[in-house]
Design a protein around this motif. Structure first.
Motif, PDB file in Angstrom:
ATOM      1  N   ILE A  57     -13.131   2.142   7.635  1.00  0.00           N
ATOM      2  CA  ILE A  57     -12.363   1.079   8.295  1.00  0.00           C
ATOM      3  C   ILE A  57     -11.885   1.538   9.674  1.00  0.00           C
ATOM      4  O   ILE A  57     -12.035   0.819  10.675  1.00  0.00           O
ATOM      5  CB  ILE A  57     -11.157   0.674   7.420  1.00  0.00           C
ATOM      6  CG1 ILE A  57     -11.636   0.021   6.115  1.00  0.00           C
ATOM      7  CG2 ILE A  57     -10.256  -0.292   8.179  1.00  0.00           C
ATOM      8  CD1 ILE A  57     -10.523  -0.258   5.127  1.00  0.00           C
ATOM      9  N   GLN A  62      -5.098   8.918   3.228  1.00  0.00           N
ATOM     10  CA  GLN A  62      -5.736   7.618   3.474  1.00  0.00           C
ATOM     11  C   GLN A  62      -4.716   6.529   3.760  1.00  0.00           C
ATOM     12  O   GLN A  62      -4.956   5.658   4.606  1.00  0.00           O
ATOM     13  CB  GLN A  62      -6.643   7.233   2.312  1.00  0.00           C
ATOM     14  CG  GLN A  62      -5.970   7.113   0.968  1.00  0.00           C
ATOM     15  CD  GLN A  62      -6.989   6.956  -0.155  1.00  0.00           C
ATOM     16  OE1 GLN A  62      -7.492   5.878  -0.417  1.00  0.00           O
ATOM     17  NE2 GLN A  62      -7.296   8.060  -0.824  1.00  0.00           N
ATOM     18  N   THR A  63      -3.581   6.547   3.067  1.00  0.00           N
ATOM     19  CA  THR A  63      -2.549   5.548   3.355  1.00  0.00           C
ATOM     20  C   THR A  63      -1.996   5.741   4.760  1.00  0.00           C
ATOM     21  O   THR A  63      -1.719   4.761   5.473  1.00  0.00           O
ATOM     22  CB  THR A  63      -1.414   5.637   2.321  1.00  0.00           C
ATOM     23  OG1 THR A  63      -1.953   5.488   1.009  1.00  0.00           O
ATOM     24  CG2 THR A  63      -0.382   4.544   2.558  1.00  0.00           C
ATOM     25  N   GLU A  81      -7.821  -0.201  -4.091  1.00  0.00           N
ATOM     26  CA  GLU A  81      -6.919   0.863  -4.525  1.00  0.00           C
ATOM     27  C   GLU A  81      -6.058   0.438  -5.716  1.00  0.00           C
ATOM     28  O   GLU A  81      -5.697   1.280  -6.557  1.00  0.00           O
ATOM     29  CB  GLU A  81      -6.023   1.291  -3.358  1.00  0.00           C
ATOM     30  CG  GLU A  81      -6.769   2.031  -2.269  1.00  0.00           C
ATOM     31  CD  GLU A  81      -7.500   3.256  -2.795  1.00  0.00           C
ATOM     32  OE1 GLU A  81      -6.842   4.258  -3.089  1.00  0.00           O
ATOM     33  OE2 GLU A  81      -8.736   3.190  -2.941  1.00  0.00           O
ATOM     34  N   ALA A 108     -11.328   4.290   3.723  1.00  0.00           N
ATOM     35  CA  ALA A 108     -10.352   4.258   4.816  1.00  0.00           C
ATOM     36  C   ALA A 108     -10.956   4.777   6.123  1.00  0.00           C
ATOM     37  O   ALA A 108     -10.728   4.200   7.198  1.00  0.00           O
ATOM     38  CB  ALA A 108      -9.122   5.080   4.431  1.00  0.00           C
ATOM     39  N   TYR A 117      -9.856  -3.090   0.834  1.00  0.00           N
ATOM     40  CA  TYR A 117      -9.368  -1.739   0.543  1.00  0.00           C
ATOM     41  C   TYR A 117      -8.095  -1.774  -0.291  1.00  0.00           C
ATOM     42  O   TYR A 117      -7.935  -0.996  -1.241  1.00  0.00           O
ATOM     43  CB  TYR A 117      -9.124  -0.996   1.854  1.00  0.00           C
ATOM     44  CG  TYR A 117      -8.358   0.293   1.688  1.00  0.00           C
ATOM     45  CD1 TYR A 117      -9.008   1.454   1.288  1.00  0.00           C
ATOM     46  CD2 TYR A 117      -6.988   0.348   1.918  1.00  0.00           C
ATOM     47  CE1 TYR A 117      -8.302   2.642   1.130  1.00  0.00           C
ATOM     48  CE2 TYR A 117      -6.273   1.519   1.763  1.00  0.00           C
ATOM     49  CZ  TYR A 117      -6.932   2.661   1.364  1.00  0.00           C
ATOM     50  OH  TYR A 117      -6.235   3.835   1.181  1.00  0.00           O
ATOM     51  N   LEU A 141      -9.580  -4.411   5.416  1.00  0.00           N
ATOM     52  CA  LEU A 141      -8.251  -3.931   5.049  1.00  0.00           C
ATOM     53  C   LEU A 141      -7.774  -4.551   3.747  1.00  0.00           C
ATOM     54  O   LEU A 141      -7.141  -3.885   2.922  1.00  0.00           O
ATOM     55  CB  LEU A 141      -7.257  -4.233   6.171  1.00  0.00           C
ATOM     56  CG  LEU A 141      -7.349  -3.329   7.408  1.00  0.00           C
ATOM     57  CD1 LEU A 141      -6.472  -3.865   8.517  1.00  0.00           C
ATOM     58  CD2 LEU A 141      -6.968  -1.894   7.063  1.00  0.00           C
ATOM     59  N   ILE A 168      -4.466   4.163   7.270  1.00  0.00           N
ATOM     60  CA  ILE A 168      -4.392   2.705   7.300  1.00  0.00           C
ATOM     61  C   ILE A 168      -3.097   2.244   7.955  1.00  0.00           C
ATOM     62  O   ILE A 168      -3.084   1.286   8.741  1.00  0.00           O
ATOM     63  CB  ILE A 168      -4.518   2.131   5.872  1.00  0.00           C
ATOM     64  CG1 ILE A 168      -5.888   2.487   5.262  1.00  0.00           C
ATOM     65  CG2 ILE A 168      -4.309   0.636   5.866  1.00  0.00           C
ATOM     66  CD1 ILE A 168      -7.068   1.927   6.017  1.00  0.00           C
ATOM     67  N   GLU A 226       0.830  -1.207   0.000  1.00  0.00           N
ATOM     68  CA  GLU A 226       0.000   0.000   0.000  1.00  0.00           C
ATOM     69  C   GLU A 226       0.865   1.258   0.000  1.00  0.00           C
ATOM     70  O   GLU A 226       0.552   2.248  -0.689  1.00  0.00           O
ATOM     71  CB  GLU A 226      -0.922  -0.001   1.217  1.00  0.00           C
ATOM     72  CG  GLU A 226      -2.083  -0.980   1.111  1.00  0.00           C
ATOM     73  CD  GLU A 226      -2.915  -0.995   2.375  1.00  0.00           C
ATOM     74  OE1 GLU A 226      -2.594  -0.232   3.305  1.00  0.00           O
ATOM     75  OE2 GLU A 226      -3.888  -1.769   2.424  1.00  0.00           O
ATOM     76  N   GLY A 247     -11.748   6.131  -2.019  1.00  0.00           N
ATOM     77  CA  GLY A 247     -10.837   5.383  -1.164  1.00  0.00           C
ATOM     78  C   GLY A 247     -10.674   6.030   0.205  1.00  0.00           C
ATOM     79  O   GLY A 247     -10.535   5.334   1.220  1.00  0.00           O
ATOM     80  N   LEU A 248     -10.708   7.358   0.236  1.00  0.00           N
ATOM     81  CA  LEU A 248     -10.629   8.054   1.518  1.00  0.00           C
ATOM     82  C   LEU A 248     -11.845   7.732   2.383  1.00  0.00           C
ATOM     83  O   LEU A 248     -11.712   7.472   3.593  1.00  0.00           O
ATOM     84  CB  LEU A 248     -10.522   9.560   1.287  1.00  0.00           C
ATOM     85  CG  LEU A 248     -10.464  10.443   2.537  1.00  0.00           C
ATOM     86  CD1 LEU A 248      -9.236  10.100   3.381  1.00  0.00           C
ATOM     87  CD2 LEU A 248     -10.466  11.920   2.153  1.00  0.00           C
TER      88      LEU A 248
END
Length: 640
Positions: free
Chosen positions: A238, A102-103, A198, A235, A194, A191, A106, A76, A231-232
């Motif tokens: 999650i 977002q990364t 991505e 995240a 996700y 996770l 996570i 990721e 994706g945000l």
């Protein structure tokens, strides 16, 4: 334990194949054969997985994956690094911020051990009949598209010598995408979903910008930032689910009784709406049509956009009767109707297919949001039939474009004479989209029945009028194909063998799905819905009606042969178009009421002054954005 090695192979082999293909830069023939081999291996693996599943049962694996979680986290971070590189190179700081934020969230969640502190360890892999259906869509349809791409890309670069030939990179990205889709639909831990989610966003960005033109790069970044926005949301869902609700899988979300679960549901729904190109985020898919046709068919019709509706259908049991479900049904129903209107004014074949894809995805989204058994039944069948029919349409348009140098519907006038084999394939694809007894129409009928049972008057009205506009643009296209110009000449068909193999396979698959609809409903969709909703219902479409539709399908298949037999040995009667004057022996000239010879041109009716993008698109986007922001704010605010 036989399933686990096969699942690992399905997810891992496409990535290995992609690496090999990327390295085969000067071995055209070897690359071609390796693509054929790898595609057939993927298809065979999916078939084998289905046999094992139907004779065994649902299985789940990998409750403890500390090492794999760290590997995925590293991957990721590498993905984020790639996005940061391209963002900095093109000065797109918006994608850099979205990716880093977002990364970082996570990474914080993983490195602080939050997921490992949950009281119950959950499996990361789940194979059930629904994930198998998605494997069929990704593996069988996707594998056939990869085979088609071999011949198509050769012709593409023969016609477009101005573009750099980057076929090793192109084919590598196709297989990376297949691996990501398998990982996405076979994962149940959020996770892992996700992570693969991505990858599909990044691969889409790479393929849209394949030819490196300014327009392609612009559209690629539009796709990237929109999907990163989704994706945000994913995240945040999650992090909230793990830290506040102590849940980490899709099954946890569906089973959670806490009212606050609406927050991650709404955020996941937002991510799914963006991924499935729903209004107001549909422009990323429209811009993606600049990519080569296999990209349009694989990512933006058959599989990638299906990831969004797959997630929503998974969440369907908890979407009914709450504000998150209302948001989903409102956006989906409005998208179905508005995109159908916008498709009327388009003459570019791929753009019509793009708006049609957005529209049909809207209907599936609406089915998921209702949260009823019969609506989910219709949504799953729509997902399956749309993947096959729309892939067939995209690929046939690409083949026609390679032959006549245009994908404009007006240039397809009389294609039944010029390129009869391709015309017949395209006609079958169009019929599969809107005519009885093909599965799309049956599924739409099931959806309408579900909306009536749900007392959702808005959805009933939107589906009724959206279906009417759908019929208008498909009928117009169909009429163009079968209209016969006098003195038309048959053109040499130079379609490659790999393209023909895929087109014929998809055509056969679509007909087989129509004949197999009762069995698919009873033995595949029915058990899926029983597991999701905990109850079953009588047949949505009665056996008597299904028998009638089967007879209709047989008649449709036999009709061309019957017409050919009855017309054998007879001369065709040429009838000119009536233009209020005397025809000149063909469809190009006529004598008007003043005795003057005038040229004429037969054209479809597109009504751009009513349904053109310059008229409708901005208001439609504004309405959808306002509705989405309002409903999302109310849903999250009410849960807080």
């Amino acid at each position: 334990m036989f399933f686990l090695p096969l699942i690992a192979f399905l997810i891992g082999y496409p990535f290995v194949a992609a690496l090999i293909l990327y390295c085969m830069k000067r071995h055209g023939r070897a690359r071609r054969y390796f693509i054929f081999f790898s595609s057939f291996v993927v298809i065979a693996s999916v078939v084998l997985l289905g046999v094992q599943l139907l004779t065994g049962g649902d299985v789940s694996y990998l409750p403890e994956t500390h090492v794999l979680d760290r590997v995925i986290l590293c991957a990721e971070i590498i993905l984020a690094g790639v996005i940061v590189y391209f963002g900095a190179r093109h000065r797109r700081y918006d994608v850099i911020v979205l990716s880093v934020v977002q990364t970082g969230m996570i990474a914080w969640l993983e490195l602080t051990g939050r997921t490992e502190m949950l009281s119950v360890v959950k499996p990361h892999i789940l194979l059930d009949k629904f994930s198998f259906v998605m494997c069929v869509v990704a593996g069988v349809v996707g594998g056939l598209i990869c085979i088609y791409a071999v011949g198509y890309m050769k012709e593409f670069h023969e016609r477009h010598t101005e573009f750099q030939d980057r076929r090793p990179f192109f084919f590598a990205m196709l297989f990376v995408f297949l691996g990501a889709m398998f990982g996405l639909v076979l994962s149940t831990h959020l996770l892992w979903i996700y992570f693969f989610w991505e990858i599909t966003s990044l691969v889409s960005f790479m393929l849209i910008g394949y030819n490196k033109r300014e327009e392609s790069v612009k559209n690629a970044f539009r796709s990237l930032w929109m999907n990163l926005l989704g994706g945000l949301g994913f995240a945040i869902a999650i992090v909230y689910g793990v830290c506040v609700l102590h849940i980490s899988t899709l099954q946890d979300i569906v089973a959670c009784a806490d009212e606050r679960v609406i927050i991650p549901i709404a955020l996941l729904a937002l991510a799914a709406l963006i991924k499935s190109a729903q209004l107001p985020f549909s422009r990323w898919l429209l811009g993606a049509m600049v990519a080569p046709t296999p990209t349009s068919a694989l990512l933006h019709s058959a599989t990638m956009v299906k990831a969004g509706v797959y997630l929503l259908l998974r969440l369907s049991p908890v979407l009914g009767g709450n504000l998150a479900g209302t948001m989903v049904t409102t956006i989906g129903g409005f998208t179905f109707f508005a995109a159908s209107l916008l498709a009327i004014s388009q003459s570019d074949g791929k753009k019509v297919l793009a708006y049609s894809t957005i529209s049909n995805l809207g209907l599936i989204v609406a089915c998921a949001g209702v949260g009823l058994y019969e609506a989910a039944w219709a949504g799953m069948l729509l997902l399956l039939f749309h993947a096959v029919s729309k892939s067939l349409m995209f690929l046939s348009v690409g083949a026609v474009e390679n032959q006549i140098g245009s994908r404009n519907i007006e240039d397809m006038h009389g294609l039944i004479v010029k390129l009869p084999e391709l015309a017949l394939v395209m006609i079958l694809g169009i019929a599969g989209m809107f005519l009885a007894p093909f599965g799309m129409l049956i599924s739409k009928w099931g959806a309408l029945m579900a909306f009536v049972d749900a007392d959702n008057l808005l959805l009933v009205v939107l589906v009724a009028f959206g279906s009417a506009t759908t019929m208008f643009y498909w009928t117009k296209w169909l009429g163009k194909l079968v209209a016969v110009l006098h003195h038309s000449e048959r053109l040499p068909n130079k379609t490659k063998g790999s393209e023909w193999f895929t087109l014929c396979s998809l055509a056969v698959l679509m007909v087989a799905l129509c004949f197999g609809l009762p069995f698919i409903s009873k033995y595949l969709v029915g058990p899926i819905l029983l597991g999701m909703f905990g109850y079953t219902m009588p047949d949505i479409i009665s056996g008597f009606n299904l028998n009638i539709m089967t007879v209709m399908l047989v008649i449709i298949i036999l009709l061309p042969f019957a017409v050919r037999f009855l017309a054998f040995g007879k001369r065709d009667k040429l009838v000119g178009s009536y233009m209020g004057g005397a025809n000149q022996g063909d469809d190009r000239y006529f004598v008007d009421s003043f005795g003057k010879r005038k040229a004429m041109y037969l054209s479809g009716w597109y009504m751009p002054e009513f349904f053109g993008e310059h008229i409708l698109l901005k208001p439609v986007l504004a309405i959808a954005a306002a509705a989405l922001i309002l409903l999302l704010t109310i849903a999250i605010g009410g849960a807080v």
